[in-house]
Write a protein that holds these residues in place. Structure first.
Motif, PDB file in Angstrom:
ATOM      1  N   LYS A   1      -8.435   0.229  -2.991  1.00 53.14           N
ATOM      2  CA  LYS A   1      -7.867   1.587  -2.960  1.00 53.14           C
ATOM      3  C   LYS A   1      -8.064   2.235  -4.331  1.00 53.14           C
ATOM      4  CE  LYS A   1      -5.474   4.915  -1.009  1.00 53.14           C
ATOM      5  NZ  LYS A   1      -4.043   4.780  -0.786  1.00 53.14           N
TER       6      LYS A   1
ATOM      7  N   TRP B   1     -10.665   4.629  -0.008  1.00 47.98           N
ATOM      8  CA  TRP B   1     -10.864   3.190   0.136  1.00 47.98           C
ATOM      9  C   TRP B   1     -12.357   2.940  -0.032  1.00 47.98           C
ATOM     10  CZ3 TRP B   1      -7.157   5.483   3.278  1.00 47.98           C
ATOM     11  CH2 TRP B   1      -5.859   4.957   3.176  1.00 47.98           C
TER      12      TRP B   1
ATOM     13  N   SER C   1      -3.916  -3.532   6.460  1.00 46.05           N
ATOM     14  CA  SER C   1      -3.291  -3.674   5.145  1.00 46.05           C
ATOM     15  C   SER C   1      -2.178  -4.704   5.217  1.00 46.05           C
ATOM     16  CB  SER C   1      -2.719  -2.336   4.674  1.00 46.05           C
ATOM     17  OG  SER C   1      -3.747  -1.377   4.573  1.00 46.05           O
TER      18      SER C   1
ATOM     19  N   VAL D   1       0.839  -1.176   0.000  1.00 47.58           N
ATOM     20  CA  VAL D   1       0.000   0.000   0.000  1.00 47.58           C
ATOM     21  C   VAL D   1       0.885   1.241   0.000  1.00 47.58           C
ATOM     22  CG1 VAL D   1      -1.730   1.292   1.293  1.00 47.58           C
ATOM     23  CG2 VAL D   1      -1.801  -1.214   1.239  1.00 47.58           C
TER      24      VAL D   1
ATOM     25  N   THR E   1      -0.402   5.168  11.313  1.00 50.68           N
ATOM     26  CA  THR E   1      -0.015   3.867  10.752  1.00 50.68           C
ATOM     27  C   THR E   1       0.830   3.100  11.767  1.00 50.68           C
ATOM     28  OG1 THR E   1       0.004   4.786   8.541  1.00 50.68           O
ATOM     29  CG2 THR E   1       1.193   2.717   8.861  1.00 50.68           C
TER      30      THR E   1
ATOM     31  N   LEU F   1      -8.548  -0.117   9.406  1.00 47.10           N
ATOM     32  CA  LEU F   1      -8.046  -0.654   8.142  1.00 47.10           C
ATOM     33  C   LEU F   1      -6.812  -1.509   8.433  1.00 47.10           C
ATOM     34  CD1 LEU F   1      -8.378  -0.570   5.000  1.00 47.10           C
ATOM     35  CD2 LEU F   1      -6.553   1.137   5.028  1.00 47.10           C
TER      36      LEU F   1
ATOM     37  N   ASN G   1      -6.369  -5.006   1.421  1.00 55.68           N
ATOM     38  CA  ASN G   1      -6.858  -4.107   2.468  1.00 55.68           C
ATOM     39  C   ASN G   1      -8.169  -4.658   3.020  1.00 55.68           C
ATOM     40  OD1 ASN G   1      -4.999  -1.587   2.176  1.00 55.68           O
ATOM     41  ND2 ASN G   1      -5.598  -2.110   0.093  1.00 55.68           N
TER      42      ASN G   1
END
Length: 440
Positions: free
Chosen positions: A426, A431, A380, A262, A279, A378, A385
């Protein structure tokens, strides 16, 4: 966003009642009004169908599809409400609609100018030459008033009169000669006329006024042409920008398909820092492998029970266990949950994403704004995803609508037995839901 019944009612003859469709601000409110009658439910189904079917079109084709759909709506109040929600709230489609409206108004005005000017010329040719000046003076005064609604009419009419005067000349404006007394031999000879057109008394003044009007109109016409040229350049620039935007979206989609991981969205320094904070970069060096001595018999049995699961099942199983064992879900710890997922899957990123409240479509973005306060999780893994609901407490998730199918008594964190996360795709900076999830 609540959706109407996907199957339209059959043999519906009930009429819609008068309702305040002009006050609706989103599709949820519109559906609430329409679903009160059988015929309204049928219209709701058609609206949902045009939204879904037009997603694959580019903005120009989508605008055409929406415009054709609008002509099928008989009730003007419903038609205005649907037009406002489908087109005017979309900046790209709104710009296209604005240009189409300007084009139609311009064509209508040009037709009016052409037909009205032609009719004035015919009327003028049907009059005697000595009445031309009076008629042209009157019609040009009227044209000055009309020009505010049809810019360019005064200039077009003045130019047509000027061309007619040049074409007809002396033979049209010439009148009977005026009787003059005999010349005295001692008087000096009368100077020759500087104009080839013989006029009656008063016509010279009219022609002089016309020449002045024509000069002013010619100047205004030139300024109008310059403004029109500038307008065309601006429209051309807007079309180029639209093409660039579409190409950029295609490149972003192709880039996401080619790269397995991603990719971070293009953003300024502030956006990148925010994305880094949200993240979860999991340190996998501290994770104990299932078959190592440190893992013990317990981890070995867990590995055997999950080794045949798919990736979505593993994520869902980890989420269910985390919700059951968490001390307090009122403040869900995304980072802690990310470490739990990293124990069973490698190269995993877990972050919070946000769903806009008033959006016409269901999608999520990476940053929270004033218009987006519904959260989701989310997960990933490589190029895949997956989306999980965000727990607000042991009894409530933040948002599940349009994302998951439910079993009995499975809509709260403390009751779920199994969950399959929704699969996400994505698209640019969004998303979108590719496959709905399942809660049991």
């Amino acid at each position: 966003m609540s959706e109407p019944n996907p199957q339209p009612p059959k043999n519906s003859t009930a009429k819609l009642e008068a309702r305040p469709f002009d006050t609706v601000s989103n599709f949820t409110e519109l559906y609430a009004l329409l679903d009160k009658t059988a015929i309204g439910k049928s219209i709701s189904h058609r609206i949902m169908t045009i939204i879904i079917d037009s997603k694959k079109f580019n903005p120009q084709r989508r605008f055409i599809a929406y415009t054709r759909f609008m002509t099928t709506l008989v009730d003007p109040a419903i038609r205005d409400a649907v037009n406002r929600l489908l087109i005017t709230q979309d900046p790209v489609l709104s710009e296209i609609q604005h240009k189409e409206t300007e084009k139609a108004e311009r064509e209508t005005s040009e037709t009016f100018i052409r037909e009205t000017t032609t009719q004035h010329i015919k009327n003028l040719e049907g009059k005697k030459a000595d009445k031309w000046g009076e008629y042209m003076d009157q019609t040009l005064n009227d044209a000055n008033k009309i020009d505010s609604d049809h810019p360019g009419f005064l200039a077009a009419l003045s130019t047509a009169y000027e061309e007619l005067l040049k074409t007809t000349g002396k033979s049209v404006l010439e009148t009977k000669p005026v009787k003059r007394p005999k010349k005295n031999e001692n008087e000096s000879p009368e100077p020759k006329a500087t104009s080839e057109i013989k006029t009656e008394k008063g016509e010279e003044e009219v022609i002089a006024r016309l020449e002045k009007v024509i000069a002013n109109v010619t100047k205004a016409l030139e300024e109008s042409r310059i403004a029109r040229k500038l307008e065309n350049h601006l429209l051309a620039d807007l079309e180029k920008e639209l093409v660039k935007l579409q190409e950029a979206e295609k490149e972003e989609i192709n880039k996401q398909k080619k790269e397995p991981e991603v990719q971070k969205e293009d953003a300024g320094t502030e956006e990148i820092l925010t994305d880094w904070k949200e993240t979860i970069a999991v340190d996998t060096t501290k994770v104990v492998e299932p078959n190592t001595p440190e893992a013990g018999d317990k981890n070995e049995e867990s590995s055997k029970s999950t080794e045949e699961m798919s990736t979505p099942e593993k994520i869902g199983n980890c989420f269910v266990e985390y919700c059951k064992n968490a001390d307090n879900l009122a403040e869900f710890n995304v980072k802690s949950f990310g470490r739990s997922v990293a124990k069973i899957l490698s190269e995993v990123n877990v972050k919070t994403i946000y769903r806009p409240i008033n959006a016409q479509e269901t999608y999520f973005g990476g940053r929270k704004s004033e218009a987006s306060d519904m959260k989701a999780i989310l997960v990933s893994i490589g190029g895949e995803n997956y989306l999980l609901p965000y727990p607000l407490s042991v009894k409530e998730f933040d948002t599940l609508e349009d994302l998951f199918k439910f079993g009995a008594d499975s809509s709260s964190p403390d009751k779920i037995q199994k969950i399959i996360p929704a699969e996400m795709a994505k698209k640019g900076k969004r998303w979108e839901v590719k496959t709905m999830g399942q809660l049991n």
